[in-house]
Design a protein around this motif. Sequence first.
Motif, short mmCIF file in Angstrom:
data_model
loop_
_atom_site.label_atom_id
_atom_site.label_comp_id
_atom_site.label_asym_id
_atom_site.label_seq_id
_atom_site.Cartn_x
_atom_site.Cartn_y
_atom_site.Cartn_z
N LYS A 99 -16.50 58.92 26.17
CA LYS A 99 -17.44 60.04 26.11
C LYS A 99 -18.47 59.92 24.99
O LYS A 99 -19.40 60.73 24.92
N LEU A 135 -22.25 58.42 26.36
CA LEU A 135 -22.82 58.92 27.60
C LEU A 135 -24.33 59.11 27.45
O LEU A 135 -24.81 59.56 26.42
N GLU A 150 -17.38 67.63 23.44
CA GLU A 150 -18.34 66.55 23.65
C GLU A 150 -19.35 66.88 24.74
O GLU A 150 -20.35 66.17 24.90
N PRO A 210 -19.24 66.43 28.12
CA PRO A 210 -19.52 65.22 28.91
C PRO A 210 -20.34 65.48 30.18
O PRO A 210 -21.14 64.63 30.58
#
Length: 485
Positions: free
Chosen positions: A108, A111, A151, A153
């Motif tokens: 992650k 990305l 995060e 994602p």
Amino acid sequence: MTSTLKSTFQLFPKPNRSLLKTNNYSLIWAGVTPSSTDTLVRLLEDDYKNWHVYFNNRGFHNHTAHIVLALWSMGAHESVIKAAFDLSASIQRPAFTSPGDIDAKNWKEHLGDENYYNSYLKFFTDEVRTKGSAASLVEYVFSAGANVGSEEPAMVSRFVDGLVHPLIHTGYGFEFGMPGMVAEGLAQTAIHRTKSWKVIPQSLFQDTVSQLTSKLGAAVGLEDSTVKKPVHALTILARIVADPRFGGQSPVEAMDIYGSAYDKHGDAINAYVQQWTLGGPIEKKIEELVWMCAVIYGIGGFQEAKHLNADFFQLHFVTSSLFLSSLVDQLSRSSQEILLRSYLATILVWYIGRGCAPINIANFYEKAATTPTLFGTAPSPHKSLFPSPTSEYAVTPNPWLPILQNTIVHPDDHLAKLQRSLAHFASIYGLSPPGSFADVELKDADKLDGTLFVRTAILTAEKFGWVRDGEAQRGADRKGFYSNV
């Protein structure tokens, strides 16, 4: 189980009937041969090993695998497939080593960074090899962990980003049983940006208190028993068309089309998307999206002068909708609904961003032909031909045959994908009679019938040029539908 999967694993196995379903997708036409199949596999392996997923530094996508698979499935000779590959490969950017490795702990962290494509490809290849294609799709795109958290994602948002190319690429992998393309599609998803929280909200991946209460109420019989009329995707389109907030969109640079419409109208679009009814068989929901995409591209693109504004961006609506069936087969019902609602939202953002093409169904059905007018010298039918030697149907007894012959040898790599999709939809929905959509809110929707797909394919062939018969090559339009230009 895992060791058996690893020992028999192939990135690009030869497609065969045991790998392919034939209900609503994976139509393979007469013409495929062992030689064309060997060529296909070799070229897919070459593309996997040698090229980056973007052919330039602006994020333009590598379509090489798409065109060779489309042509192979349409029965093209291996020489045609190889020529199409060579043309596409001539503009590709060589793959390069990423700055660092990707693994289960840090996947992650990078990305949205195209420099990590090669490492993401290696990582997802290992995941697909170990866990299988479907399990990898679920874990890395549709799970809550792949979309929410510190995060952020947002993998579903990335999956439909870039004019839905990650979805298209991954869809090819599932349609034809190609784990290598699934791995490429997941890697492509990972390096796309995310900018769709307004229309793909985090709440899709979380059970809110109200959702839990609704589920509990349903379980004990306390939910509202009022029967509400289902809201069709074409009705959502009709409401978008009628909403004055979406008019007056101004042209912007290609890379800003989605973001501009999203920033301005994201909340309003999401409100409409939430009105769409997703109960019932999932294939019926996919059918709604297929018709909506074809209506936008074909009828929305049809001009008063009988010409098609074959919008480059909107043609991707049609080609991407082909893969929804192969993708939903891998998913739970909740993930299926996330995919379809996210897809609808994405298509509507693009539709508004391109200027909200007017949907004049009556004009389309009055003027768009169901038999093509061919370019060049026509054959001279023998006097014994059906229905008569002077009939147009003696020369063109099936309108799809000249369309597809021209498509297979046309140099534009978008045409084969588009016409293949339209032909496939015609084979599934071509029997739909007028009146099939009488209950939707779109004006003159009662006139819609299964000839939508062949009419659109004929207009597309005319736009791109009958090159097989000597007409000059043309391509898609990029002018949009902006009323203030």
